[in-house]
Design a protein around this motif. Structure first.
Motif, PDB file in Angstrom:
ATOM      1  N   TRP A 140       0.916  -1.133  -0.496  1.00 42.99           N
ATOM      2  CA  TRP A 140       0.214  -0.101  -0.080  1.00 42.99           C
ATOM      3  C   TRP A 140       0.879   0.730   0.031  1.00 42.99           C
ATOM      4  O   TRP A 140       1.850   1.301   0.668  1.00 42.99           O
ATOM      5  N   TYR A 141       0.174   2.370  -0.501  1.00 39.69           N
ATOM      6  CA  TYR A 141       1.142   3.929  -0.616  1.00 39.69           C
ATOM      7  C   TYR A 141       0.496   4.266  -0.939  1.00 39.69           C
ATOM      8  O   TYR A 141      -0.956   4.449  -1.643  1.00 39.69           O
ATOM      9  N   ASN A 161       4.307   5.623   2.263  1.00 37.53           N
ATOM     10  CA  ASN A 161       3.384   4.817   2.569  1.00 37.53           C
ATOM     11  C   ASN A 161       3.432   4.390   4.050  1.00 37.53           C
ATOM     12  O   ASN A 161       3.881   4.497   5.144  1.00 37.53           O
ATOM     13  N   GLN A 185      -7.440   7.942   5.588  1.00 36.64           N
ATOM     14  CA  GLN A 185      -7.065   6.836   4.411  1.00 36.64           C
ATOM     15  C   GLN A 185      -5.812   6.446   5.280  1.00 36.64           C
ATOM     16  O   GLN A 185      -5.889   5.065   5.062  1.00 36.64           O
ATOM     17  N   ALA A 195      -5.289   2.114   6.541  1.00 34.72           N
ATOM     18  CA  ALA A 195      -4.723   1.503   6.003  1.00 34.72           C
ATOM     19  C   ALA A 195      -3.677   0.267   6.376  1.00 34.72           C
ATOM     20  O   ALA A 195      -3.866  -0.586   6.604  1.00 34.72           O
ATOM     21  N   TYR A 196      -3.887   1.243   7.082  1.00 35.00           N
ATOM     22  CA  TYR A 196      -2.615   0.855   8.359  1.00 35.00           C
ATOM     23  C   TYR A 196      -2.958  -0.441   9.657  1.00 35.00           C
ATOM     24  O   TYR A 196      -2.745  -1.575   9.670  1.00 35.00           O
ATOM     25  N   ARG A 216      -4.081  -3.389   8.238  1.00 36.73           N
ATOM     26  CA  ARG A 216      -3.321  -4.875   7.174  1.00 36.73           C
ATOM     27  C   ARG A 216      -3.573  -6.303   8.115  1.00 36.73           C
ATOM     28  O   ARG A 216      -3.629  -6.272   8.756  1.00 36.73           O
ATOM     29  N   PRO A 252      -8.218  -1.246   1.953  1.00 38.79           N
ATOM     30  CA  PRO A 252      -8.120  -0.772   0.959  1.00 38.79           C
ATOM     31  C   PRO A 252      -7.744  -2.802   0.374  1.00 38.79           C
ATOM     32  O   PRO A 252      -7.637  -2.704  -0.440  1.00 38.79           O
ATOM     33  N   HIS A 253      -6.991  -3.681   1.443  1.00 44.97           N
ATOM     34  CA  HIS A 253      -6.590  -4.902   0.572  1.00 44.97           C
ATOM     35  C   HIS A 253      -7.264  -6.033   1.322  1.00 44.97           C
ATOM     36  O   HIS A 253      -7.058  -6.730   2.064  1.00 44.97           O
TER      37      HIS A 253
END
Ligand code: ZN
Length: 687
Positions: free
Chosen positions: A185-186, A221, A242, A246-247, A250, A256-257
């Protein structure tokens, strides 16, 4: 005895004559080397096992020590490279070896013939004539055999072994999921206005990241040098949200993933297997099993300790949280303070209150100056010199190699220093043993350590400038390094950090952090990268005033993690139909003051307890802080560079490794049992 090196002279991993050949090791060397040593050791163990007469140290325990040290020396460079130079081929080779090593270690741990061998030594008349370290190795071995299921029936024994193998694979998977999720992710920024608030060091790094990816703009990142400043300074609340999301998502089913590297099933499986293994060898749950080898005497003692500490921290944390909410509301009109706002407004409040900005001190901590200052502290306290050394192959051009010599110029140890963050390098900072001290008939093998950090690398001609937190991290890891390198124990099983109880292992590291706060020490630890001027006294004063800013909240958070870990491994039943998340929520109900949002999946990245050695052991940080604060208080009384106190710490703690009981060593240094007062005072939590 033939050595593996004779058989495969071309494999650099098997060349154990000197330091590891880091520049020559390739993925294809890993499996053959590991297989060769395992085969050799198995043959050696078999031969030993047939000798029912072997009842002396030399022909039995000493021979086993030699085998296990050979395996360590082959595997440790592989483990290290896998962490700092992660490549697909190496990772695959590493992954294929992990279950084999685990199978071997369980097999050795369950070998009744070896168990009987140690028993023979322990029962022999001359047992008391052995040295302290040797006796400790024998009694620990007997305990560990029991913990590895040596006394189980064949079926149960096989099951125990299968569990350990699966667990080691699951731990690797957990960690790799976190690493992959972090790397994937970035945040790409093209409009300069979106960068407002960020310090130039973070912006430069992001521009460099984008340039390396061959694109214009800035890339942030989830590695610490990017993530931490972004959350602390970026003015854009939406972007902070955001990045935060994302962090904290994880390796989970969210974010996001979502689902891509989900650790949820890995966690469930790990917990179930740990519990099953503990029960097989007669413990009610994993926590009691794990505490068998610790300084703490049982789950209840730890839980009581954490709850007692929570009693001191919680009122302070509640006050601090209310202040922060009021600050965001009154001065910035923000009525609903969210998790992604906390570091940002905390920094602003801190700046307003103490007129102090973390970034203001960075120019005073160029990495070179900090290193020489650290070495000066070591010289003054312990009479040891740290010098550059030659002749060690390294894995990356940034890596430096150094050595420690005592007052008689005798070599005590050597270390690699790998300071800067880069892709494919595991985040965080740590010290790992590369080689341990041991004495053989011919020579003394000096210990070697790897010190790894993730500091911002030098960019556009400017040296790497450390935050004060980075400075503390460096001292911390070096404290571990000293524990490993200054040991005087001659047997690898308990030399350096080997054999030290988990909850005592953070004593030397946290102890050394104290000098980062002392004016007398900062006079030479700091020096402006342009003018050489040490950190100005007024800045230090502000920094010290700000040191315990929100320390109630920080302590409450550590207690939350530690209590979650303890309960997860004791009263939580993975088969009981209850989720890990609901236990975490319950722990938060009890001790947390700041509640993260519902999508926070912190546990899915909690590598300490799912991939590191901290299962039912996260409490160790606070536990050892009691020890380190109390140990340091002797220097507060006698003077921070008091040589007598320094040498006492060297002799009673650093040189002893795992050869003696940690409480006994502490008492030897301090003259009494540990007390919590110094920790509460240092954290500003004393009533
Ligand atoms: Zn540590």
């Amino acid at each position: 005895m033939s050595t593996t090196a004779d058989k495969s002279p071309c494999n650099p991993l098997l060349d154990l004559r000197g330091l590891p050949l880091f520049d020559a090791i390739r993925a294809e060397h890993v499996e053959p080397a590991v297989d060769a040593v395992l085969a050799d050791n198995r043959a050696g163990i078999d031969a030993l096992g047939r000798r029912e007469d072997a009842a002396t140290w030399g022909d039995f325990a000493g021979a086993l020590e030699e085998m296990s040290e050979r395996l360590d020396r082959v595997w440790s460079p592989v483990r290290h490279l896998n962490a700092v130079m992660d490549q697909p081929e190496l990772r695959e080779a590493y992954n294929r070896c992990v279950p084999r090593l685990s199978a071997y270690s369980t097999e050795v741990g369950q070998d009744e013939r070896l168990y009987r061998g140690y028993r023979r030594i322990a029962d022999a008349e001359n047992f008391d004539a052995l040295g302290t370290a040797q006796r400790r190795i024998v009694t620990s071995a007997l305990r560990d055999f029991r913990l590895a299921g040596v006394a189980l029936e064949p079926d149960a024994k096989a099951r125990f072994k299968a569990i350990q193998e699966e667990l080691s694979t699951l731990s690797s998977r957990f960690e790799q999921n976190v690493l992959d999720a972090t790397d994937a992710w970035y945040l790409h920024i093209e409009d300069e206005p979106q960068l407002t608030g960020l310090p130039s060091s973070a912006v430069d790094l992001a521009r460099d990241n984008a340039r390396q990816a061959g694109v214009a703009g800035w890339r942030f990142n989830l590695e610490a040098p990017s993530y931490v400043p972004f959350m602390t300074y970026a003015d854009s609340r939406e972007l902070r949200r955001q990045v935060y999301e994302a962090y904290v998502c994880r390796a989970s089913e969210l974010g996001p993933h979502a689902g891509r590297w989900d650790n949820t099933p890995v966690i469930d499986r790990i917990l179930a297997l740990r519990r099953e293994a503990a029960r097989l060898v007669g413990y009610p749950h994993f926590s009691e099993y794990a505490l068998e080898t610790r300084m703490a005497r049982g789950t209840q003692e730890v839980v009581d300790f954490l709850r007692g500490l929570a009693g001191h921290a919680r009122p302070a944390a509640e006050r601090e949280w209310a202040e922060l909410q009021a600050f965001a509301r009154d001065t910035h009109g923000l009525g609903d303070l969210q998790a992604w706002d906390v570091p940002y407004y905390a920094e602003k409040l801190k700046r307003q209150r103490y007129r102090f900005d973390r970034e203001d001190v960075r120019p005073y901590f160029p990495v070179k100056r900090v290193l020489s200052g650290l070495f000066e502290v070591v010289r003054r306290l312990f009479g040891m010199e740290v010098l550059p050394a030659q002749g060690a192959p390294v894995w990356h051009p940034d890596v430096r190699f150094m050595e420690i010599r005592d007052a008689q110029a005798g070599l005590r140890g050597q270390f690699y220093l790998d300071l800067y963050a880069r892709p494919h390098k595991r985040g965080g900072a740590w010290m790992d043993s590369c080689r341990s001290r041991r004495r053989s008939a011919e020579e003394v093998q000096s210990p070697v350590a790897c010190l790894t950090c993730n500091f911002p690398r030098p960019v556009s001609g400017r040296p790497s400038l450390l935050s004060h937190d980075d400075v503390i991290t460096l001292f911390h890891e070096f404290g571990h390094g000293l524990h490993h390198m200054l040991t005087q124990v001659d047997y690898t099983g308990v030399s350096g950090i080997n054999g030290v109880a988990w909850d005592a292992v953070e004593l030397p590291s946290q102890f050394l952090e104290n000098w980062c706060w002392e004016e007398q020490a900062l006079a030479f630890i700091s020096g402006h990268h342009e003018t050489g001027e040490p950190l100005p006294g007024e800045m230090l004063e502000k920094m010290r005033a700000a040191k315990n800013f929100q320390s109630g909240m920080a302590t409450a958070r550590q207690i939350e993690f530690a209590l979650f870990d303890m309960r997860l491994h004791s009263d939580f039943d993975p088969a009981g139909g209850r989720s890990v998340q609901s236990l975490l929520d319950e722990v938060r109900d009890e001790v947390a003051v700041v509640r993260p949002p519902a999508f926070n999946r912190f546990q899915n990245g909690f590598a300490h307890i799912f991939a590191g050695g901290y299962a039912a052991g996260y409490y160790s940080y606070k536990w050892a802080e009691v020890l380190s604060a109390d140990a340091y208080s002797r220097f507060e009384e006698a003077g921070i560079f008091d040589r007598r106190a320094g040498l006492d710490f060297l002799h009673a703690v650093l040189e002893q490794g795992g050869s003696r009981d940690p409480l006994e060593l502490f008492v030897e240094f301090r003259g009494r049992e540990p007390e919590i007062g110094a920790l509460l005072r240092h954290s500003g939590l004393a009533a």
